[in-house]
Structure formats: structure tokens, C-alpha cells
Scaffold this motif. Structure first.
Motif, PDB file in Angstrom:
ATOM      1  N   LYS A 224       0.829  -1.213   0.000  1.00  0.00           N
ATOM      2  CA  LYS A 224       0.000   0.000   0.000  1.00  0.00           C
ATOM      3  C   LYS A 224       0.863   1.262   0.000  1.00  0.00           C
ATOM      4  O   LYS A 224       0.522   2.261  -0.635  1.00  0.00           O
ATOM      5  CB  LYS A 224      -0.925   0.019   1.221  1.00  0.00           C
ATOM      6  N   HIS A 244      -6.106   0.596  -6.659  1.00  0.00           N
ATOM      7  CA  HIS A 244      -6.422  -0.516  -5.748  1.00  0.00           C
ATOM      8  C   HIS A 244      -7.377  -1.449  -6.490  1.00  0.00           C
ATOM      9  O   HIS A 244      -8.575  -1.482  -6.204  1.00  0.00           O
ATOM     10  CB  HIS A 244      -7.073   0.067  -4.481  1.00  0.00           C
ATOM     11  N   SER A 266     -11.121  -2.465   0.796  1.00  0.00           N
ATOM     12  CA  SER A 266     -10.506  -3.594   1.492  1.00  0.00           C
ATOM     13  C   SER A 266     -11.564  -4.582   1.981  1.00  0.00           C
ATOM     14  O   SER A 266     -12.588  -4.182   2.529  1.00  0.00           O
ATOM     15  CB  SER A 266      -9.700  -3.081   2.681  1.00  0.00           C
ATOM     16  N   LYS A 270     -12.054  -8.407  -3.935  1.00  0.00           N
ATOM     17  CA  LYS A 270     -11.133  -8.386  -5.089  1.00  0.00           C
ATOM     18  C   LYS A 270     -10.478  -9.756  -5.302  1.00  0.00           C
ATOM     19  O   LYS A 270     -10.495 -10.285  -6.415  1.00  0.00           O
ATOM     20  CB  LYS A 270     -10.038  -7.316  -4.902  1.00  0.00           C
ATOM     21  N   ASP A 291      -4.985  -7.241  -6.109  1.00  0.00           N
ATOM     22  CA  ASP A 291      -5.105  -6.097  -5.198  1.00  0.00           C
ATOM     23  C   ASP A 291      -4.703  -4.769  -5.813  1.00  0.00           C
ATOM     24  O   ASP A 291      -5.299  -3.745  -5.495  1.00  0.00           O
ATOM     25  CB  ASP A 291      -4.264  -6.357  -3.938  1.00  0.00           C
TER      26      ASP A 291
END
Ligand code: GTP
Ligand code: SPV
Ligand code: MN
Length: 613
Positions: A224, A244, A266, A270, A291
């Protein structure tokens, strides 16, 4: 390898300065070998932090239990430290770089005492690819080294590309738990108290400083921190996209292929979508990434995506042989489990893994012995695995990984999906009428907050534009402008038709009893097939005030879904949408002040007008 052997003078100097500040007992530069990985695992076992799992069932796998204060990303302790506060924007925490560095330098002083400093040269993206970026993380956590081995490409091959003076993103990481003379971790996950945790980004100087957390996105700094927060700034400056997003390859029964990306917040699906096994006969999904997507324009005007990562850091609870067989297969060897349950015979266990623990007692993620769970249903507050428990697995072990997943050129994208957990209002699938309308959809994305973040908002719907709220390294209003500008550029070049089509999806609508109305998982292939046909401009949609929805009969109801429910999922909830629009106008867009692009207000006005017509 020793620091003295490094050829890059800038890198050497940076490490020497860090050593002087953090005073580790020793320093090791990672070479990226299997022997080194095995050694890292042994170090963790010796420290009592890792438990080897049953080698017959899960060869090469270990389990970690973290500290209860260190189980997910810490957004309240995450900073975008640009020179000007207005460049970080209203959705990021900000402190002036000089001040933040002063505070953190004090924390780093002596922070590695009693520990080894590991230097991890890593590449995000295939080593040597034009799109790849190099980072170097220094860390005092052998857990981080082992995870970085799986999640990124590590070692000598990266140093070779870096050469004598190549560019790298310097990343500091310390768990913030120095050891006194003779002191050992003794099975206690090292980290610092919440108030001392800092996940800091300096976008102008492209630096990352992380302190006090050893968990996931806080500590594996390629993910991230580099591939999204720093990369989003690079992408804005250089005209590309760092998102993302999962990347999947979709093949229809005739053998035609399209690549699709999806941006969901989140723990909103995904990994599951990227590895989906279609229930629709003849269709195939293969995984390129689960991701993060980095996308650049090709000479043909199309957007090409690469997955900068080399592994999956996937949510464990909810993953089972029915919901995601490919993830289960990916992590059955050479994988790291964090905060899962442990059975008596050395197997892992988590809520919704598919069955109880077959009469065996289990040790929960806090290390407490628990009676054998008779079924796999979660009991709120009493979970055996933490709701954000994760597996770290090499992508190459995924049975459905696409052969081209490491192609440095990337794959040409036909469609973007945006989505989130929306219990009401938002239909199953909705196609944007134009690029600008699609950017509008991305900008208003919202979702119930999940356990992937430590927050008192868990369960409440919050706006998470483009699923990038926690990951955008600059002002979100400027980020919207960047997206709009790509559409304008394509238009000016006469290549607007080469841009991906944009869709909004929602697998998480609930009925009056709080039950999901759509079965999700493999049944989402019905929506992917509809999207595929939309990209070919098939006659399968109806125009509505909010966008193009499925024409009745173009998505067949899966087992257990009545025609009435399907109809509800695929129609416009006019009153709900009026509230949605009013909320965006009152509570969402004004946050971005004069950085909010006028084009998006125009979209808002236009939808409102159509809803009232
Ligand atoms: P991050 O790694 O945090 O970015 O999460 P992610 O977006 O990859 O989410 P993931 O696929 O790991 O799914 C998170 C949770 O949502 C898991 O518990 C899944 O079982 C559940 N989930 C995924 N897809 C679906 C779906 O289509 N329907 C329902 N009801 N749940 C889903
Ligand atoms: C997310 O929270 O979106 C994740 C997990 O993918 S972490 O790497 O911890 O950020
Ligand atoms: Mn994620």
C-alpha cells in the motif's frame, strides 16, 4: 551479503545513516534466495513467533499470531506528509515533513537495539520491466522479510538492475521494540503502542517511514505504501494510474478474451473475483492480480495493466473450497498464515472455512485454547481467527494464474468495475454512460467499513472514492481531475473508444431480513458475462437515469434467486438514489472544496434532473 559489498554509493550511505540512528546489533542485505527465506522462518520459530504447521497437510507453512493491537492497517496513524497540507487533502492525515521526521527520528533512535537490521532490495513489477519500480526496505522484522520474499521480487537481481546510481524508494521500517541485553521476543509479537505507531509517506521526496507496527500494509512497504500511496503521486506526475484494483482475464465460450479490473475497498471481494470459478458454462476467469494495478497507455491508445506484486496477502475468513477454491489451493504450501486458528494436528482453521474442526480443540488468534467449533459460523467478538486474519501465498501457486501474469508489457484493459458493500440502493450492475460519468461513479463509491482497518466505523457505510480513500497519496480532488484528464487526452487524440468501459457493481444488497439477495462468488460470472457483452456493444441494456442496466432476460437468475429479486437488483430505486445524490451533494463533494472538478458536479446535476423527470 554485507553492506560493504554494495555498489550503489547512495544506497550504502542511506543504510549507514540508518544504522547509526537505529543501532542494530548486526546488518544483513537480503539476497532473495530460498535458503534465506528458510532462515527467516527458522529465526521466527526460534523467537517463538512462528509455529510450523503440519508438514503432511501444509508443507512449508507457518502460523503467526500478532499482538491484539496490531491486526490491521491503522488509518488514524497513517500520514501523507507533503510540504503543503493542501496537497495531502481533506481525506489524509497530515503533519509537516520536518516536524514528522523530527518526531519519528526520536522514535527510531536506538529502536533496533538487540536486533538484526535486514536490508530488502525489492522490485514492484517484473524485475527490469519498464513499468517496475524499485524500493529498498530496511526492517528489524524477520516476519516482514519472509512476507516480502513472497509478495515482491527480492534480492541480488534487483540490485543488479539498480546498478551504481539507479532510483529507489527508500523505506524505513522498525517494529519499535528494541531488546535489552539478553532479552528475547519469547513468543510476544513485537510492536509499539498505538500512539507511537506511524505509517508516514513523504510524496515529494518519495520516502516511506513506518514505525511501531509489524502487520500487513503497515509493514510490507511495497504494497500500500509504495505501490499505491507513493505510486499514485508518480502516476499523477507521469500520466498513468496506480489503483487498488484486481486484474482478471475473462474468456467467453467462443475463446474471445477480455481483461477486466475491479476497484473494491478492502475486504470487499477483489481476491475472490480475481480467482472466480464461473458457474456459467464455458466461461473462464484467470488471475493477473488481486489487489493492485499499475496502468499505462500503449501506442494504440489502450490502457495496459501490470500487477506490481508477486503474491497474495488474502483475507482468510470466508475463504473455503466453495467460495474460493483457487485461493485455498494457492496457500496450501509455502505460505504464511497470520492470526488464524490452529488445530491440535497442526492445521489452520478460520470462520467459514467450510466445516467445524472435526472434534479437535483449537488455539485462537490470541493464543487461547478453545473447545472444538462444531460448525464454521462466526460468533461476533468470539472469533477463533481474527476477522482480518490473512494468508501470504506466492501468486505462481495459484491454479488459475494467467500465463501472462508477469508479462512486463501488461494486459490491455476493456472494463473497470467499481463496487463496495452497499446493503441498499445500488443495483447489481450499472454501466456508465461516458468516461466522465464513470469517474463520477468512482468518486461516489461507498462501502461498509470492514475489519481490514482498525476503526470505530466498522460496519458503517463510508464514501471510499475509487476504493482509494486510504491509499491516495495526494489531494483526492486532484486525483479526480487526474482521472478526468486521461479521458480528455484520449478524446483529443481521437482514441476515446479505446478507453475501458466503466461499471458499478454491488454483490452485497440485503433484504429486509438482512440476508444477501445475490449469492455472489462464482455467480458473479453472470455479471462478468454481461459486462463482456457490453464491451462489444451487444443489445443487452436499458438506459436509465443512473446508467445502463441489464435488459430483462440478459442476466439469468442463479439458483435461489427469484425473478422478482433479480428484477429488484437490476432496477433503479428512485427514492434511494435521490437520497444518495443528496448525500453526495451535502456531505461528500463539499469536502474537496475548490479542488472538486466542476465536471463531476455537472454529472451530479444531470443525474438529479433525470431522477426528477
Ligand atoms: P483486501 O485484501 O483487503 O483488499 O480484500 P479483497 O477486496 O481482496 O476481499 P476478498 O476477496 O478477500 O473478500 C473479503 C471477504 O468478502 C471474504 O470474507 C469473502 O468471502 C467475502 N466475499 C468476497 N466476494 C463475495 C461475494 O461475491 N459475496 C459475498 N457475500 N461475500 C463475498
Ligand atoms: C487492504 O487492506 O486493502 C489490504 C490488506 O489489502 S493490507 O495489505 O494490510 O493493506
Ligand atoms: Mn487491498
Amino acid at each position: 551479503m554485507k553492506v560493504q559489498e554494495l555498489k550503489h554509493a547512495g544506497l550504502k550511505k542511506w543504510i549507514e545513516d540508518a544504522v547509526a540512528l537505529m543501532t542494530p546489533d548486526s546488518v544483513e542485505v537480503c539476497e532473495g534466495t530460498q535458503t534465506e527465506y528458510n532462515h527467516m522462518i527458522m529465526v521466527n520459530i526460534a523467537a517463538g513467533l512462528a509455529t510450523p504447521l503440519n508438514a503432511g497437510k501444509l508443507p512449508g507453512c507457518v502460523l503467526f499470531r500478532s499482538d491484539p493491537s496490531d491486526v490491521a492497517r491503522v488509518e488514524d496513524r497513517t500520514f501523507i506528509s507533503s510540504e503543503k497540507e493542501s496537497d495531502a487533502g481533506p481525506t489524509n492525515h497530515w503533519t509537516a515533513p520536518a516536524e514528522l521526521k523530527k518526531t519519528m527520528t526520536k522514535l527510531y533512535k536506538g529502536s533496533m537495539k538487540g536486533r538484526t537490521m535486514y536490508v530488502i532490495p525489492f522490485s514492484m513489477g517484473p524485475v527490469g520491466s519498464d513499468i517496475a519500480k524499485i524500493g529498498v526496505e530496511i526492517t528489524d522484522s524477520a516476519y516482514v522479510v519472509a512476507n516480502m520474499h513472497i509478495m515482491t521480487r527480492v534480492g541480488v537481481k534487483v540490485l543488479d538492475v539498480l546498478g551504481k546510481d539507479g532510483f529507489f524508494v527508500p523505506c524505513y521500517h522498525s517494529v519499535g521494540k528494541p531488546l535489552a541485553e539478553g532479552e528475547k521476543d519469547n513468543g510476544v509479537w513485537p510492536c509499539a503502542p498505538m500512539a507511537d505507531k506511524y505509517i508516514s509517506h513523504f510524496p515529494e521526496t518519495r520516502e516511506i517511514w513506518s514505525y511501531g507496527s509489524g502487520y500487513g500494509g503497515n509493514a510490507l512497504l511495497g504494497k500500500k505504501c509504495l505501490a499505491l500511496r507513493i505510486a499514485s503521486v508518480l502516476a499523477r506526475d507521469e500520466g498513468w494510474l496506480a489503483e487498488h484494483m484486481l486484474i482478471l482475464k475473462l474468456t467467453n465460450p467462443k475463446g474471445d478474451v477480455k481483461y477486466v479490473t475491479g476497484a473494491f475497498p478492502s475486504a470487499c471481494g477483489k481476491t475472490n473475483l480475481a480467482m472466480l470459478i464461473p458457474t456459467l458454462p464455458g466461461w473462464k476467469v484467470e488471475t493477473v492480480g488481486d489487489d493492485i494495478a499499475w496502468m499505462k497507455f500503449g501506442a494504440d491508445g489502450r490502457l495496459y495493466a501490470i500487477n506490481p506484486e508477486a503474491g497474495f496477502f488474502g483475507v482468510a475468513p470466508g475463504t473455503n473450497y466453495d467460495s474460493n477454491k483457487n485461493a485455498m489451493e494457492s496457500c496450501k504450501k509455502n505460505s504464511i498464515f497470520t492470526n488464524c486458528g490452529l488445530t491440535e494436528d497442526g492445521d489452520i482453521w478460520w470462520e467459514q472455512i467450510g466445516q467445524g474442526a472435526a472434534g479437535q480443540e483449537v488455539i485462537d488468534w490470541k493464543g487461547a485454547l478453545r473447545p472444538s467449533p462444531i460448525n464454521d459460523k462466526p460468533v461476533k467478538g468470539q472469533e477463533i481467527a481474527h476477522p482480518n486474519a490473512r494468508f501470504t501465498a506466492p501468486a505462481k501457486q495459484c491454479p488459475c494464474v494467467a500465463p501472462e501474469w508477469e508479462d512486463p508489457k501488461g494486459v490491455p484493459i476493456s472494463a473497470f468495475l467499481f463496487g463496495g458493500r452497499r446493503p441498499s440502493t445500488i443495483p447489481l450492475v450499472n454501466q456508465a454512460k461516458s468516461w466522465t460519468h464513470g469517474v463520477f461513479m468512482g468518486s461516489i463509491t461507498g462501502s461498509e467499513v470492514t475489519a481490514a482497518v482498525i476503526s470505530d466505523q466498522v460496519g458503517q457505510v463510508r464514501r471510499d472514492p475509487f476504493a482509494m480513500l486510504p491509499f491516495c497519496g495526494y489531494h483526492m480532488g486532484d486525483y479526480f481531475k487526474h482521472w478526468l484528464s486521461l479521458g480528455k487526452k484520449a478524446e483529443a487524440a481521437g482514441k476515446a473508444d479505446k478507453l475501458p468501459k466503466i461499471f458499478f457493481v454491488n454483490w452485497f444488497r440485503k433484504d429486509a431480513d438482512g440476508k444477501f439477495m445475490w449469492p455472489g462468488y462464482g455467480e458473479n460470472s453472470r455479471v462478468l458475462a454481461w459486462v463482456f457483452d457490453r464491451c462489444d456493444n451487444k443489445d443487452n441494456c436499458v438506459e436509465t437515469p443512473i446508467g445502463n442496466l441489464p435488459k430483462p432476460g440478459t442476466i439469468e437468475a442463479p439458483k435461489g434467486v427469484s425473478e422478482a429479486v433479480l428484477k429488484e437488483l437490476c432496477s433503479v430505486d428512485i427514492e434511494g438514489w435521490k437520497k444518495e445524490i443528496a448525500d453526495v451533494r451535502k456531505n461528500h463533494y463539499p469536502k474537496f472544496g475548490d479542488k472538486m472538478p466542476k465536471e463531476l458536479y455537472d454529472e451530479l446535476d444531470a443525474i438529479e434532473k433525470r431522477l426528477n423527470a
